[in-house]
Design an enzyme around this catalytic site. Structure first.
Site, PDB file in Angstrom:
ATOM      1  N   SER A 144       0.749  -1.212   0.240  1.00 56.32           N
ATOM      2  CA  SER A 144      -0.101   0.136   0.440  1.00 56.32           C
ATOM      3  C   SER A 144       0.745   1.336  -0.831  1.00 56.32           C
ATOM      4  O   SER A 144       0.981   2.215   0.735  1.00 56.32           O
ATOM      5  CB  SER A 144      -0.763  -0.239   1.519  1.00 56.32           C
ATOM      6  OG  SER A 144      -0.323   0.077   1.906  1.00 56.32           O
TER       7      SER A 144
ATOM      8  N   HIS B 143      -3.512  -5.885   2.259  1.00 55.33           N
ATOM      9  CA  HIS B 143      -2.505  -7.191   2.921  1.00 55.33           C
ATOM     10  C   HIS B 143      -2.876  -8.475   3.028  1.00 55.33           C
ATOM     11  O   HIS B 143      -2.372  -9.249   3.072  1.00 55.33           O
ATOM     12  CB  HIS B 143      -2.204  -6.608   4.261  1.00 55.33           C
ATOM     13  CG  HIS B 143      -0.924  -5.136   4.265  1.00 55.33           C
ATOM     14  ND1 HIS B 143      -0.591  -4.758   5.174  1.00 55.33           N
ATOM     15  CD2 HIS B 143      -0.179  -5.276   2.759  1.00 55.33           C
ATOM     16  CE1 HIS B 143       0.327  -4.167   4.610  1.00 55.33           C
ATOM     17  NE2 HIS B 143       0.658  -3.594   3.207  1.00 55.33           N
TER      18      HIS B 143
ATOM     19  N   GLU C 184      -4.763  -1.998   8.994  1.00 54.84           N
ATOM     20  CA  GLU C 184      -3.520  -2.574  10.841  1.00 54.84           C
ATOM     21  C   GLU C 184      -4.064  -2.950  11.790  1.00 54.84           C
ATOM     22  O   GLU C 184      -5.011  -1.820  11.570  1.00 54.84           O
ATOM     23  CB  GLU C 184      -2.582  -2.675   9.636  1.00 54.84           C
ATOM     24  CG  GLU C 184      -1.392  -2.412   8.633  1.00 54.84           C
ATOM     25  CD  GLU C 184      -0.611  -2.065   8.939  1.00 54.84           C
ATOM     26  OE1 GLU C 184       0.325  -1.133   9.895  1.00 54.84           O
ATOM     27  OE2 GLU C 184       0.437  -1.887   8.227  1.00 54.84           O
TER      28      GLU C 184
ATOM     29  N   GLU D 130       0.931  -9.620   6.624  1.00 54.02           N
ATOM     30  CA  GLU D 130       1.880  -9.200   7.885  1.00 54.02           C
ATOM     31  C   GLU D 130       2.439 -10.138   8.792  1.00 54.02           C
ATOM     32  O   GLU D 130       2.048 -10.306   9.977  1.00 54.02           O
ATOM     33  CB  GLU D 130       2.089  -8.095   8.667  1.00 54.02           C
ATOM     34  CG  GLU D 130       1.996  -6.759   6.730  1.00 54.02           C
ATOM     35  CD  GLU D 130       2.403  -5.098   7.920  1.00 54.02           C
ATOM     36  OE1 GLU D 130       1.912  -4.649   8.863  1.00 54.02           O
ATOM     37  OE2 GLU D 130       2.443  -4.248   6.146  1.00 54.02           O
TER      38      GLU D 130
ATOM     39  N   ASP E 252      -3.911   0.621  11.816  1.00 55.87           N
ATOM     40  CA  ASP E 252      -3.494   1.534  10.250  1.00 55.87           C
ATOM     41  C   ASP E 252      -4.679   1.148   9.119  1.00 55.87           C
ATOM     42  O   ASP E 252      -5.070   0.230   9.159  1.00 55.87           O
ATOM     43  CB  ASP E 252      -2.115   0.937   9.707  1.00 55.87           C
ATOM     44  CG  ASP E 252      -2.007   1.559   8.768  1.00 55.87           C
ATOM     45  OD1 ASP E 252      -2.821   2.697   8.056  1.00 55.87           O
ATOM     46  OD2 ASP E 252      -0.346   1.164   7.956  1.00 55.87           O
TER      47      ASP E 252
ATOM     48  N   GLU F 157      -3.018   5.319  12.425  1.00 52.42           N
ATOM     49  CA  GLU F 157      -2.577   5.584  11.367  1.00 52.42           C
ATOM     50  C   GLU F 157      -3.079   5.664  10.355  1.00 52.42           C
ATOM     51  O   GLU F 157      -3.965   4.862  10.112  1.00 52.42           O
ATOM     52  CB  GLU F 157      -1.746   4.426  11.092  1.00 52.42           C
ATOM     53  CG  GLU F 157      -0.090   4.529  10.211  1.00 52.42           C
ATOM     54  CD  GLU F 157       0.719   3.349  10.518  1.00 52.42           C
ATOM     55  OE1 GLU F 157       1.316   3.049  11.197  1.00 52.42           O
ATOM     56  OE2 GLU F 157       0.687   3.456   9.028  1.00 52.42           O
TER      57      GLU F 157
ATOM     58  N   ASP G 113       1.415   9.381   7.735  1.00 57.47           N
ATOM     59  CA  ASP G 113       2.358   7.744   6.922  1.00 57.47           C
ATOM     60  C   ASP G 113       2.130   8.484   5.502  1.00 57.47           C
ATOM     61  O   ASP G 113       3.551   8.730   5.180  1.00 57.47           O
ATOM     62  CB  ASP G 113       2.227   5.918   7.080  1.00 57.47           C
ATOM     63  CG  ASP G 113       3.078   4.962   6.037  1.00 57.47           C
ATOM     64  OD1 ASP G 113       4.019   5.634   5.406  1.00 57.47           O
ATOM     65  OD2 ASP G 113       2.329   3.936   5.292  1.00 57.47           O
TER      66      ASP G 113
ATOM     67  N   LYS H 229       9.759   5.276   7.314  1.00 54.21           N
ATOM     68  CA  LYS H 229      10.104   3.913   6.176  1.00 54.21           C
ATOM     69  C   LYS H 229      11.304   4.815   5.408  1.00 54.21           C
ATOM     70  O   LYS H 229      11.468   5.107   4.819  1.00 54.21           O
ATOM     71  CB  LYS H 229       8.797   3.869   5.853  1.00 54.21           C
ATOM     72  CG  LYS H 229       7.478   2.828   6.042  1.00 54.21           C
ATOM     73  CD  LYS H 229       6.618   2.846   5.416  1.00 54.21           C
ATOM     74  CE  LYS H 229       5.310   1.972   5.878  1.00 54.21           C
ATOM     75  NZ  LYS H 229       3.709   2.391   5.654  1.00 54.21           N
TER      76      LYS H 229
ATOM     77  N   HIS I  90       8.643  -0.790   9.430  1.00 52.58           N
ATOM     78  CA  HIS I  90       8.836  -2.385   8.159  1.00 52.58           C
ATOM     79  C   HIS I  90       7.942  -1.448   7.280  1.00 52.58           C
ATOM     80  O   HIS I  90       7.173  -1.030   7.548  1.00 52.58           O
ATOM     81  CB  HIS I  90       8.521  -3.489   9.353  1.00 52.58           C
ATOM     82  CG  HIS I  90       7.120  -4.168   9.009  1.00 52.58           C
ATOM     83  ND1 HIS I  90       7.037  -5.379   8.675  1.00 52.58           N
ATOM     84  CD2 HIS I  90       6.120  -3.659   8.895  1.00 52.58           C
ATOM     85  CE1 HIS I  90       5.880  -5.295   8.732  1.00 52.58           C
ATOM     86  NE2 HIS I  90       5.465  -3.673   9.359  1.00 52.58           N
TER      87      HIS I  90
ATOM     88  N   LYS J 140       6.810  -0.603  14.822  1.00 49.43           N
ATOM     89  CA  LYS J 140       5.743  -2.032  13.540  1.00 49.43           C
ATOM     90  C   LYS J 140       6.781  -2.521  12.728  1.00 49.43           C
ATOM     91  O   LYS J 140       7.467  -2.271  11.682  1.00 49.43           O
ATOM     92  CB  LYS J 140       4.711  -2.036  13.726  1.00 49.43           C
ATOM     93  CG  LYS J 140       4.641  -0.720  12.557  1.00 49.43           C
ATOM     94  CD  LYS J 140       3.232  -0.338  11.304  1.00 49.43           C
ATOM     95  CE  LYS J 140       3.043  -0.006  10.052  1.00 49.43           C
ATOM     96  NZ  LYS J 140       1.910   0.546   9.702  1.00 49.43           N
TER      97      LYS J 140
HETATM   98  P1  PGA Z   1       3.055  -0.965   3.406  1.00 48.97           P
HETATM   99  O1  PGA Z   1       2.421  -1.560   4.507  1.00 48.97           O
HETATM  100  O2  PGA Z   1       4.849  -2.136   3.288  1.00 48.97           O
HETATM  101  O3  PGA Z   1       2.222  -2.161   2.232  1.00 48.97           O
HETATM  102  O4  PGA Z   1       3.250   0.466   2.668  1.00 48.97           O
HETATM  103  C1  PGA Z   1       3.122  -0.628   5.718  1.00 48.97           C
HETATM  104  C2  PGA Z   1       1.895   0.537   6.251  1.00 48.97           C
HETATM  105  O5  PGA Z   1       1.464   0.563   5.352  1.00 48.97           O
HETATM  106  O6  PGA Z   1       1.969   1.504   7.210  1.00 48.97           O
HETATM  107 ZN    ZN Z   2       0.918   2.557   6.856  1.00 51.60          ZN
END
Ligand code: PGA
Ligand code: ZN
Length: 437
Positions: free
Chosen positions: A40, A160, A169, A212, A247, A296, A321, A346, A374, A397
């Site tokens: 995503s 996911h 999430e 995940e 999230d 999130e 994010d 990230k 991650h 996370k």
């Molecule tokens: P992604 O998901 O690594 O698929 O972007 C993690 C997130 O959205 O925080």
């Molecule tokens: Zn996110």
């Protein structure tokens, strides 16, 4: 000490997709780093260079990024004779070799692999651990070190997982643990009870896991997910000690200014899509009913005004994010417009360690918290465990308590906590203010 050899190759991530591994050799030995990949992904992230040749790896090959390391970045680094301890100089050299604002020429995946490898080589040269070296680079306090609260993503939805659940999430955070080791035990117990509940309530296949490592039952609503998670927490006797985070990752279900919680239905009825204000009401109802401490991406990546309207009305952690993508310009705007109070960091959203340090310090200077993250396509590389301790963030996370790409990071944190002993504290309830502890 300068670099004598740089070599990259294609290896595979936790979804079986190709990714870049880099090796750097100095007189101290050989150092390695592997780059992760999101599903995503925010549209404002630095560019992950993929070959796009559909006849190989379904277009996901990274042979161009690998060759950019082997034939452009590597030779330039060796020629420059820059010392591996000059992280900033090396990252700046790669940024100028790339020459674009989003690393689209050489690829953020090529550049990041080298950047992380260089940090490992430098720590070895200084004879210190990676987290201590990162703390030095980031100018972070080291007495005591702060061990983060793990936010375990125990139930997977959105992009996911299969099933109709829109939000991505559902995380548990053992804020009431006394140590990281205890947080792992508590998280493991809750995760296993959740798996039993999922199978009992939704059939044996509901215990299968998503990208995940969280369970992925075919449920429709966030309430269904949260009811089950709270029940698992209570069965373990951890009410009040294990809290919850979400999230939403709504950039994938934002359509025409509205939010489609049925986005996985082929014929989703637009009359049911929620306006930003209706989505806020929905969040308030969840915040009232469940022990949620962290939300999130409540809104989509470019829906700035909904973010700032929402932040004024809640007093939990609001993490940016996709909105900020670890990008300095976007973080500055989010701070200015008061969109969030926490940055999700990230490494591969921006592509170098130096820029990640700048992003974290920018957030801290504004009084924000920082959570290290991650990606959903991960590898055995535990770099972010050292990163979160070095940055003193107080929260991380890295997926659920299953699949070794997730556990690689959590297990590394267990080792770091043990090694530091009395020289570290567990962030616990103060996870948001790790840098102030
Ligand atoms: P992604 O998901 O690594 O698929 O972007 C993690 C997130 O959205 O925080
Ligand atoms: Zn996110």
């Amino acid at each position: 000490m300068s670099i004598t050899k740089v070599h990259a190759r294609t290896v595979y991530d936790s979804r079986g997709n190709p990714t870049v591994e880099v090796e750097i050799t100095t007189e101290n030995g050989l150092f390695r780093a592997i780059v992760p990949s999101g599903a995503s992904t925010g549209i404002h992230e630095a560019v992950e260079l993929r070959d796009g040749n559909k006849s190989e790896w379904m277009g996901k090959g990274v042979t161009k990024a690998v060759s950019n390391v082997n034939s452009i970045i590597g030779p330039a680094l060796i020629k420059s004779e820059l010392c591996v301890t000059n992280q900033k100089g090396i990252d700046e050299l790669m940024i100028s070799l790339d020459g674009t604002s989003n690393k689209s020429r050489l690829g953020a995946n090529a550049i990041l692999g080298v950047s992380l490898c260089v940090a490992r080589a430098a720590a070895a040269q200084k004879g210190i651990t990676l987290y201590k070296y990162i703390a030095e680079l980031a100018d972070a306090r080291q007495d005591p070190f702060v061990i983060p609260v793990p936010f375990f993503n125990v139930l997977n939805g959105g992009a996911h997982a299969g099933g109709s659940l829109a939000m991505q999430e559902f995380k548990i955070a053992p804020v009431g643990a006394q140590s990281f080791a205890e947080a792992m035990r508590m998280g493991s117990e809750v995760y296993h009870h959740l798996k039993i509940l999922a199978k009992e309530q939704y059939g044996p296949s509901a215990g299968n896991v998503g990208d995940e490592g969280g369970v992925a039952p075919d449920i429709d609503t966030a309430e269904d997910a949260l009811d089950m998670i709270v029940e698992a927490i209570n069965i373990c006797g951890y009410e009040g000690r294990v809290k919850v985070g979400i999230d939403s990752a709504p950039s994938v279900f934002y359509k025409d200014g509205k939010y489609d919680l049925n986005f996985k239905e082929p014929n989703s009825d637009p009359s049911h899509w929620l306006s930003p204000a209706q989505l806020a009401e929905y969040y308030y109802s969840l915040l009232k009913k469940y022990p949620i401490i962290s939300l999130e991406d409540p809104y989509a990546e470019d829906d700035w005004s909904s973010w700032s309207a929402f932040l004024k009305t809640v007093n939990v952690q609001i993490i940016a994010d996709d909105l900020t993508c670890t990008n300095k310009t976007r973080i500055a705007r989010a701070i200015e417009e008061k969109c969030a109070n926490t940055l999700l960091l990230k490494l591969n959203q921006i592509g170098t360690l130096t820029e990640s340090i700048e992003a974290a310090n920018q957030a801290f200077d504004a009084g924000w918290g920082v959570m290290i993250s991650h990606r959903s396509g991960e590898t055995e590389d535990p770099f972010i465990a050292d990163l979160v301790v070095g940055f003193r963030c107080g929260q991380i996370k890295s997926g659920a308590l299953s699949r070794s790409e997730s556990l690689a990071k959590y297990n590394e944190l267990l080792r770091i906590e043990e090694e530091l002993g009395d020289d570290c504290i567990y962030a616990g309830h103060r996870f948001h203010d790790g840098n102030k502890l």
